[in-house]
Design a protein around this motif. Structure first.
Motif, mmCIF file in Angstrom:
data_model
loop_
_atom_site.group_PDB
_atom_site.id
_atom_site.type_symbol
_atom_site.label_atom_id
_atom_site.label_comp_id
_atom_site.label_asym_id
_atom_site.label_seq_id
_atom_site.Cartn_x
_atom_site.Cartn_y
_atom_site.Cartn_z
ATOM 1 N N PHE A 103 0.868 -1.167 0.000
ATOM 2 C CA PHE A 103 0.000 0.000 0.000
ATOM 3 C C PHE A 103 0.909 1.222 0.000
ATOM 4 N N SER A 104 0.833 2.033 -1.023
ATOM 5 C CA SER A 104 1.779 3.132 -1.185
ATOM 6 C C SER A 104 1.690 4.156 -0.062
ATOM 7 N N TYR A 105 0.547 4.252 0.615
ATOM 8 C CA TYR A 105 0.447 5.242 1.674
ATOM 9 C C TYR A 105 1.261 4.874 2.905
ATOM 10 N N TYR A 106 1.762 3.667 2.992
ATOM 11 C CA TYR A 106 2.569 3.253 4.129
ATOM 12 C C TYR A 106 3.882 4.030 4.214
ATOM 13 N N GLU A 107 4.331 4.532 3.096
ATOM 14 C CA GLU A 107 5.641 5.168 3.052
ATOM 15 C C GLU A 107 5.735 6.394 3.961
ATOM 16 N N HIS A 108 4.641 7.044 4.241
ATOM 17 C CA HIS A 108 4.685 8.318 4.950
ATOM 18 C C HIS A 108 4.207 8.211 6.396
ATOM 19 N N ALA A 109 4.627 7.209 7.096
ATOM 20 C CA ALA A 109 4.246 7.042 8.496
ATOM 21 C C ALA A 109 5.090 7.963 9.360
ATOM 22 N N GLU A 110 4.485 8.462 10.438
ATOM 23 C CA GLU A 110 5.242 9.304 11.354
ATOM 24 C C GLU A 110 6.175 8.433 12.194
ATOM 25 N N ASN A 111 7.166 9.066 12.782
ATOM 26 C CA ASN A 111 8.126 8.333 13.593
ATOM 27 C C ASN A 111 7.745 8.463 15.063
ATOM 28 N N ALA A 135 13.026 -6.331 11.942
ATOM 29 C CA ALA A 135 14.147 -6.370 10.991
ATOM 30 C C ALA A 135 14.085 -5.183 10.038
ATOM 31 N N VAL A 136 12.910 -4.948 9.470
ATOM 32 C CA VAL A 136 12.772 -3.827 8.525
ATOM 33 C C VAL A 136 12.975 -2.505 9.253
ATOM 34 N N PHE A 137 12.362 -2.353 10.417
ATOM 35 C CA PHE A 137 12.494 -1.112 11.186
ATOM 36 C C PHE A 137 13.954 -0.822 11.506
ATOM 37 N N CYS A 138 14.661 -1.816 12.020
ATOM 38 C CA CYS A 138 16.059 -1.612 12.399
ATOM 39 C C CYS A 138 16.940 -1.309 11.186
ATOM 40 N N LEU A 139 16.722 -2.026 10.106
ATOM 41 C CA LEU A 139 17.513 -1.759 8.901
ATOM 42 C C LEU A 139 17.266 -0.344 8.387
ATOM 43 N N TYR A 140 16.013 0.088 8.415
ATOM 44 C CA TYR A 140 15.663 1.405 7.876
ATOM 45 C C TYR A 140 16.082 2.535 8.817
ATOM 46 N N VAL A 141 15.694 2.420 10.072
ATOM 47 C CA VAL A 141 15.903 3.519 11.018
ATOM 48 C C VAL A 141 17.307 3.516 11.608
ATOM 49 N N LEU A 142 17.787 2.363 12.033
ATOM 50 C CA LEU A 142 19.069 2.309 12.726
ATOM 51 C C LEU A 142 20.258 2.173 11.782
ATOM 52 N N GLU A 143 20.074 1.405 10.715
ATOM 53 C CA GLU A 143 21.189 1.154 9.800
ATOM 54 C C GLU A 143 21.165 2.054 8.572
ATOM 55 N N ASP A 144 20.086 2.815 8.420
ATOM 56 C CA ASP A 144 19.952 3.784 7.324
ATOM 57 C C ASP A 144 19.931 3.127 5.935
ATOM 58 N N TYR A 145 19.391 1.913 5.867
ATOM 59 C CA TYR A 145 19.203 1.260 4.573
ATOM 60 C C TYR A 145 18.012 1.908 3.871
ATOM 61 N N LYS A 146 18.013 1.870 2.579
ATOM 62 C CA LYS A 146 16.869 2.315 1.777
ATOM 63 C C LYS A 146 15.966 1.107 1.551
ATOM 64 N N SER A 163 5.526 -1.373 3.827
ATOM 65 C CA SER A 163 4.379 -1.689 4.673
ATOM 66 C C SER A 163 4.843 -2.221 6.033
ATOM 67 N N GLN A 164 5.931 -3.003 6.055
ATOM 68 C CA GLN A 164 6.457 -3.508 7.322
ATOM 69 C C GLN A 164 6.945 -2.353 8.197
ATOM 70 N N LEU A 165 7.563 -1.362 7.575
ATOM 71 C CA LEU A 165 8.028 -0.194 8.315
ATOM 72 C C LEU A 165 6.832 0.571 8.885
ATOM 73 N N PHE A 166 5.825 0.770 8.076
ATOM 74 C CA PHE A 166 4.619 1.468 8.531
ATOM 75 C C PHE A 166 4.004 0.742 9.724
ATOM 76 N N LYS A 167 3.848 -0.560 9.605
ATOM 77 C CA LYS A 167 3.230 -1.349 10.672
ATOM 78 C C LYS A 167 4.104 -1.352 11.934
ATOM 79 N N ALA A 168 5.414 -1.411 11.752
ATOM 80 C CA ALA A 168 6.318 -1.367 12.907
ATOM 81 C C ALA A 168 6.178 -0.043 13.637
ATOM 82 N N ARG A 169 6.143 1.049 12.887
ATOM 83 C CA ARG A 169 5.994 2.368 13.507
ATOM 84 C C ARG A 169 4.657 2.495 14.227
ATOM 85 N N LYS A 170 3.626 1.950 13.618
ATOM 86 C CA LYS A 170 2.301 2.000 14.234
ATOM 87 C C LYS A 170 2.296 1.225 15.558
#
Length: 185
Positions: A103-111, A135-146, A163-170
């Protein structure tokens, strides 16, 4: 003004390690193991498994230390090996459950981490995340992976990573709100 290299001692130690000096290996291990264990723990919940992953990561690092070319930080180079080893472990144990939806709207989740000052609660909240989200959250937020890099590392679609990042943030936001409510009582 005299310019000197603050990493000169570390670079000497790395060069010794590159010539297979076991004492230098041990010294590098002593210097970086505590920090790298915390990196591994972001991905691997069980401390014993995280320690196993750490040992294997250091073995890989020492076997391939000659490929380190003193470009960028040694710690960053080592951290990448630990992250990759942690992800490999999760894949091998098949603990990495990732739902596939896009779901493309997942990309803009708040932190949700922006509002919290107590880092121990953030760590506890991250620890509670399901493995795939974490795993996705840590790679994206902590490791700065794209998202593209995450998709390649985890063998998933880019949309799934988003979507995994969005759900993790939620979920993190829910966990941290619960903490705020409990601490205000």
């Amino acid at each position: 003004m005299k310019v000197f290299n603050i990493n000169a001692e570390l670079n000497k130690l790395i060069k010794k390690a590159q010539s297979q000096d076991r004492v230098a290996h041990y010294q590098l291990y002593q210097k970086f193991a505590p920090k790298m264990l915390s990196v591994s723990r972001y991905y691997v919940k069980d401390m014993q498994y995280a320690e196993d992953v750490l040992q294997k990561a250091f073995c890989k690092a020492f076997l391939n230390i000659t490929s380190y070319e003193f470009k960028g930080s040694f710690e960053g180079w080592l951290r990448r090996i630990v992250v990759t080893s942690s992800i490999d472990f999760l894949r091998q144990k098949k603990n990495l459950m990732i739902q596939t939806d896009d779901f493309s709207y997942y990309e803009h989740a708040e932190n949700p981490l922006d509002e919290v000052e107590d880092t121990s609660q953030i760590e506890k909240a991250i620890e509670k995340l399901p493995e795939g989200y974490k795993a996705v959250f840590c790679l994206y937020v902590l490791e700065d992976y794209k998202h593209k890099e995450i998709a390649e590392v985890l063998n998933i679609d880019i949309g799934t990573s988003k979507s995994q990042l969005f759900k993790a943030r939620k979920l993190l936001k829910e966990y941290l709100q619960d903490y705020k409510i409990k601490s205000s009582l």
